[in-house]
Design a protein around this motif. Structure first.
Motif, PDB file in Angstrom:
ATOM      1  N   ALA A 211     -56.326  29.187 -14.852  1.00 39.34           N
ATOM      2  CA  ALA A 211     -56.757  28.379 -15.779  1.00 39.34           C
ATOM      3  C   ALA A 211     -55.735  27.370 -16.185  1.00 39.34           C
ATOM      4  O   ALA A 211     -55.852  26.428 -16.797  1.00 39.34           O
ATOM      5  CB  ALA A 211     -57.310  29.095 -16.938  1.00 39.34           C
ATOM      6  N   ALA A 212     -54.326  27.899 -15.983  1.00 41.45           N
ATOM      7  CA  ALA A 212     -53.306  27.062 -16.436  1.00 41.45           C
ATOM      8  C   ALA A 212     -53.420  25.580 -15.908  1.00 41.45           C
ATOM      9  O   ALA A 212     -52.934  24.588 -16.492  1.00 41.45           O
ATOM     10  CB  ALA A 212     -52.031  27.726 -16.042  1.00 41.45           C
ATOM     11  N   VAL A 213     -53.832  25.341 -14.463  1.00 43.22           N
ATOM     12  CA  VAL A 213     -53.647  24.262 -13.945  1.00 43.22           C
ATOM     13  C   VAL A 213     -54.733  23.219 -14.451  1.00 43.22           C
ATOM     14  O   VAL A 213     -54.534  22.167 -14.876  1.00 43.22           O
ATOM     15  CB  VAL A 213     -53.682  24.451 -12.168  1.00 43.22           C
ATOM     16  N   PRO A 214     -55.794  23.591 -14.465  1.00 42.09           N
ATOM     17  CA  PRO A 214     -56.861  22.480 -15.354  1.00 42.09           C
ATOM     18  C   PRO A 214     -56.624  22.371 -16.723  1.00 42.09           C
ATOM     19  O   PRO A 214     -56.891  21.271 -17.027  1.00 42.09           O
ATOM     20  CB  PRO A 214     -58.278  23.433 -14.919  1.00 42.09           C
ATOM     21  N   ALA A 215     -55.991  23.260 -17.333  1.00 44.98           N
ATOM     22  CA  ALA A 215     -55.826  22.997 -18.700  1.00 44.98           C
ATOM     23  C   ALA A 215     -54.635  22.080 -18.852  1.00 44.98           C
ATOM     24  O   ALA A 215     -54.778  21.060 -19.596  1.00 44.98           O
ATOM     25  CB  ALA A 215     -55.171  24.396 -19.293  1.00 44.98           C
ATOM     26  N   LEU A 216     -53.470  22.222 -17.876  1.00 38.89           N
ATOM     27  CA  LEU A 216     -52.487  21.219 -17.930  1.00 38.89           C
ATOM     28  C   LEU A 216     -53.099  19.896 -17.623  1.00 38.89           C
ATOM     29  O   LEU A 216     -52.317  18.807 -18.110  1.00 38.89           O
ATOM     30  CB  LEU A 216     -51.422  21.871 -16.921  1.00 38.89           C
ATOM     31  N   ALA A 217     -53.858  19.834 -16.612  1.00 34.13           N
ATOM     32  CA  ALA A 217     -54.310  18.486 -16.204  1.00 34.13           C
ATOM     33  C   ALA A 217     -54.947  17.975 -17.296  1.00 34.13           C
ATOM     34  O   ALA A 217     -55.169  16.546 -17.432  1.00 34.13           O
ATOM     35  CB  ALA A 217     -55.324  18.930 -14.978  1.00 34.13           C
ATOM     36  N   LEU A 218     -55.890  18.727 -18.038  1.00 39.53           N
ATOM     37  CA  LEU A 218     -56.424  18.199 -19.303  1.00 39.53           C
ATOM     38  C   LEU A 218     -55.459  17.537 -20.208  1.00 39.53           C
ATOM     39  O   LEU A 218     -55.906  16.083 -20.676  1.00 39.53           O
ATOM     40  CB  LEU A 218     -57.534  19.063 -19.762  1.00 39.53           C
ATOM     41  N   VAL A 219     -54.561  18.191 -20.476  1.00 41.88           N
ATOM     42  CA  VAL A 219     -53.440  17.823 -21.537  1.00 41.88           C
ATOM     43  C   VAL A 219     -52.877  16.523 -21.049  1.00 41.88           C
ATOM     44  O   VAL A 219     -52.494  15.556 -21.720  1.00 41.88           O
ATOM     45  CB  VAL A 219     -52.342  18.784 -21.646  1.00 41.88           C
ATOM     46  N   LEU A 220     -52.552  16.499 -19.486  1.00 45.76           N
ATOM     47  CA  LEU A 220     -51.755  15.316 -18.958  1.00 45.76           C
ATOM     48  C   LEU A 220     -52.614  14.082 -19.111  1.00 45.76           C
ATOM     49  O   LEU A 220     -52.244  12.913 -19.484  1.00 45.76           O
ATOM     50  CB  LEU A 220     -51.325  15.884 -17.519  1.00 45.76           C
TER      51      LEU A 220
ATOM     52  N   PRO B 253     -48.576  22.282  -4.498  1.00 44.46           N
ATOM     53  CA  PRO B 253     -48.257  23.222  -5.283  1.00 44.46           C
ATOM     54  C   PRO B 253     -49.052  22.929  -6.899  1.00 44.46           C
ATOM     55  O   PRO B 253     -49.746  22.171  -7.176  1.00 44.46           O
ATOM     56  CB  PRO B 253     -46.670  23.167  -5.515  1.00 44.46           C
ATOM     57  N   ALA B 254     -48.784  24.074  -7.479  1.00 44.64           N
ATOM     58  CA  ALA B 254     -50.146  24.155  -8.802  1.00 44.64           C
ATOM     59  C   ALA B 254     -49.474  23.066  -9.707  1.00 44.64           C
ATOM     60  O   ALA B 254     -50.262  22.219 -10.207  1.00 44.64           O
ATOM     61  CB  ALA B 254     -49.509  25.410  -9.622  1.00 44.64           C
ATOM     62  N   CYS B 255     -48.104  22.703  -9.713  1.00 44.08           N
ATOM     63  CA  CYS B 255     -47.886  21.626 -10.628  1.00 44.08           C
ATOM     64  C   CYS B 255     -48.296  20.260 -10.231  1.00 44.08           C
ATOM     65  O   CYS B 255     -48.726  19.461 -10.802  1.00 44.08           O
ATOM     66  CB  CYS B 255     -46.119  21.547 -10.653  1.00 44.08           C
ATOM     67  N   GLY B 256     -48.081  20.111  -8.975  1.00 46.99           N
ATOM     68  CA  GLY B 256     -48.849  18.865  -8.222  1.00 46.99           C
ATOM     69  C   GLY B 256     -50.390  18.790  -8.402  1.00 46.99           C
ATOM     70  O   GLY B 256     -50.899  17.696  -8.606  1.00 46.99           O
ATOM     71  N   VAL B 257     -50.943  19.865  -8.255  1.00 45.22           N
ATOM     72  CA  VAL B 257     -52.423  19.836  -8.568  1.00 45.22           C
ATOM     73  C   VAL B 257     -52.735  19.375  -9.825  1.00 45.22           C
ATOM     74  O   VAL B 257     -53.497  18.308 -10.122  1.00 45.22           O
ATOM     75  CB  VAL B 257     -53.136  21.231  -8.400  1.00 45.22           C
ATOM     76  N   ALA B 258     -52.058  20.164 -11.049  1.00 44.00           N
ATOM     77  CA  ALA B 258     -52.373  19.524 -12.299  1.00 44.00           C
ATOM     78  C   ALA B 258     -51.855  18.025 -12.509  1.00 44.00           C
ATOM     79  O   ALA B 258     -52.619  17.270 -13.263  1.00 44.00           O
ATOM     80  CB  ALA B 258     -51.209  20.361 -13.085  1.00 44.00           C
ATOM     81  N   LEU B 259     -51.053  17.426 -11.918  1.00 41.69           N
ATOM     82  CA  LEU B 259     -50.601  16.274 -11.930  1.00 41.69           C
ATOM     83  C   LEU B 259     -51.779  15.214 -11.473  1.00 41.69           C
ATOM     84  O   LEU B 259     -52.136  14.133 -12.139  1.00 41.69           O
ATOM     85  CB  LEU B 259     -49.117  15.792 -11.452  1.00 41.69           C
ATOM     86  N   VAL B 260     -52.137  15.582 -10.187  1.00 40.56           N
ATOM     87  CA  VAL B 260     -53.075  14.790  -9.468  1.00 40.56           C
ATOM     88  C   VAL B 260     -54.393  14.828 -10.296  1.00 40.56           C
ATOM     89  O   VAL B 260     -55.056  13.825 -10.665  1.00 40.56           O
ATOM     90  CB  VAL B 260     -53.405  15.138  -8.194  1.00 40.56           C
ATOM     91  N   LEU B 261     -54.738  16.109 -10.679  1.00 38.13           N
ATOM     92  CA  LEU B 261     -55.936  16.093 -11.508  1.00 38.13           C
ATOM     93  C   LEU B 261     -55.996  15.454 -12.686  1.00 38.13           C
ATOM     94  O   LEU B 261     -56.972  14.822 -13.188  1.00 38.13           O
ATOM     95  CB  LEU B 261     -56.404  17.517 -11.963  1.00 38.13           C
ATOM     96  N   GLY B 262     -54.683  15.383 -13.373  1.00 45.04           N
ATOM     97  CA  GLY B 262     -54.582  14.855 -14.697  1.00 45.04           C
ATOM     98  C   GLY B 262     -54.550  13.184 -14.607  1.00 45.04           C
ATOM     99  O   GLY B 262     -55.261  12.270 -15.127  1.00 45.04           O
ATOM    100  N   LEU B 263     -54.123  12.619 -13.573  1.00 38.52           N
ATOM    101  CA  LEU B 263     -54.189  11.111 -13.214  1.00 38.52           C
ATOM    102  C   LEU B 263     -55.718  10.706 -12.641  1.00 38.52           C
ATOM    103  O   LEU B 263     -56.017   9.837 -13.186  1.00 38.52           O
ATOM    104  CB  LEU B 263     -53.205  10.960 -11.960  1.00 38.52           C
ATOM    105  N   LEU B 264     -56.271  11.748 -12.171  1.00 40.87           N
ATOM    106  CA  LEU B 264     -57.680  11.411 -11.827  1.00 40.87           C
ATOM    107  C   LEU B 264     -58.674  11.662 -12.829  1.00 40.87           C
ATOM    108  O   LEU B 264     -59.567  10.940 -12.850  1.00 40.87           O
ATOM    109  CB  LEU B 264     -58.000  12.266 -10.667  1.00 40.87           C
ATOM    110  N   LEU B 265     -58.349  12.497 -13.637  1.00 42.30           N
ATOM    111  CA  LEU B 265     -59.086  12.711 -14.891  1.00 42.30           C
ATOM    112  C   LEU B 265     -58.937  11.704 -15.986  1.00 42.30           C
ATOM    113  O   LEU B 265     -59.951  11.101 -16.644  1.00 42.30           O
ATOM    114  CB  LEU B 265     -58.971  14.084 -15.629  1.00 42.30           C
TER     115      LEU B 265
END
Length: 321
Positions: free
Chosen positions: A8-17, A92-104
């Motif tokens: 859950a940390a990855v989507p949570a970080l994406a949301l905040v980003l 990697p997980a940090c990249g996933v969070a960044l990309v999802l944050g940019l797309l969200l």
């Protein structure tokens, strides 16, 4: 699939980003904005869907519009799911969070909503005509007959309703369904804004051609609208009774709009109305110049509470899995 399958940390970080990117830079350029793409596709299809004059029961327009809505929604879902899968598969997980944050980020619009509400108040400081003109950027109703109070009421109503449409609902569906959920909601909300009219608009008759889009948005907004009201109720820090929010929610003809607008009216202690349609918190005082900023602070607290709730929800979903 309703649940996240990874940490859950990855989507949570994406949301905040996504919210941080929104705060720092606002909306991406129109050529890169997915909601703009959705709007162009809907506009191109809509020009061929709705008849140019009022008609009786038009099932042909209804079902054709429903079919095209579903086809476009399927494209949106496929693209969002593909991008999300590629991110999870190759980064990697940090990249996933960044990309999802940019797309969200383009699927939510808190900064733009905040800036537009403040712009209405600033324009009113110049003149009533300027305030009306700026409000026309936010609402589809005729603003030419509105007095200063009505302009402020409309701006605060729009803030409350779009707090759901532009922030809470996209994040709600992101938590449940990931990027495809947020993208589908944003598509449905855009389709409702462009097609979901009960009569003539833009030289087209939308009574039947827009009915599917309007109902789809109602369904997808049902839970987020009530969540938005709950967040505003919580942000009011005990100043509002929940049963009063429920009462006000039934005043408007919309199955969803009355929830956030009623909660906002009660939390601010003001009267909000649309002439000839509804009056929210009729016992409240008249809206004053500083109430827009108070409403924005209340909305910001609601968003902060939403982020905490989303993180907890993602953790719970992952733990349940």
């Amino acid at each position: 699939m309703l649940l996240w399958t990874l940490d859950a940390a990855v989507p949570a970080l994406a949301l905040v980003l996504a919210l941080v990117i929104d705060r720092l830079w606002g909306e991406p350029p129109a050529p890169l904005h997915p909601v703009v793409w959705m709007g162009r596709a809907l506009g191109a299809c809509g020009a061929r869907l709705a008849p140019g004059r009022a008609t009786g029961r038009d099932l042909w327009s209804f079902w054709l519009a429903a079919l095209i809505w579903c086809a476009l929604a399927a494209i949106v879902l496929f693209l969002a799911a593909a991008l999300q899968w590629l991110a999870w598969a190759y980064l990697p997980a940090c990249g996933v969070a960044l990309v999802l944050g940019l797309l969200l980020k383009p699927l939510l619009a808190w900064r733009m909503l905040r800036d537009e509400v403040l712009a209405v108040e600033s324009a009113l400081g110049q003149s009533l005509a300027a305030g009306r003109a700026r409000l026309a950027w936010l609402v589809s109703r005729d603003v030419q007959q509105l007095d200063e109070t009505a302009v402020r009421e409309s701006a605060i109503e729009t803030l409350a309703e779009n707090l759901c449409d532009s922030v809470v609902a996209p994040l709600f569906w992101f938590v449940l369904l990931g990027l495809p959920g947020a993208a589908l909601y944003r598509f449905a909300n855009t389709a409702d804004a462009m097609w979901g009219y009960p009569g003539m608009r833009g030289g087209r008759y939308w009574q039947w051609a827009g009915k599917w889009a309007a109902r789809a948005d109602d369904v997808l907004s049902w839970l987020p609208a009530r969540l938005t009201a709950l967040l505003l109720w919580a942000a009011a820090l005990g100043a509002v009774r929940w049963r009063d929010v429920r009462t006000q929610a039934r005043v408007t003809p919309s199955p969803n709009g009355g929830w956030p607008m009623g909660a906002m009216a009660l939390a601010l202690g003001v009267r909000l109305s649309k002439p000839g349609v509804y009056v929210l918190n009729a016992a409240g005082r008249v809206v004053l110049a500083g109430d827009a900023e108070r409403a924005l602070r209340l909305a910001a607290r609601a968003i902060a509470a939403l982020v905490m709730l989303a993180v907890v929800g993602l953790e719970s979903i992952t733990h349940f899995k």
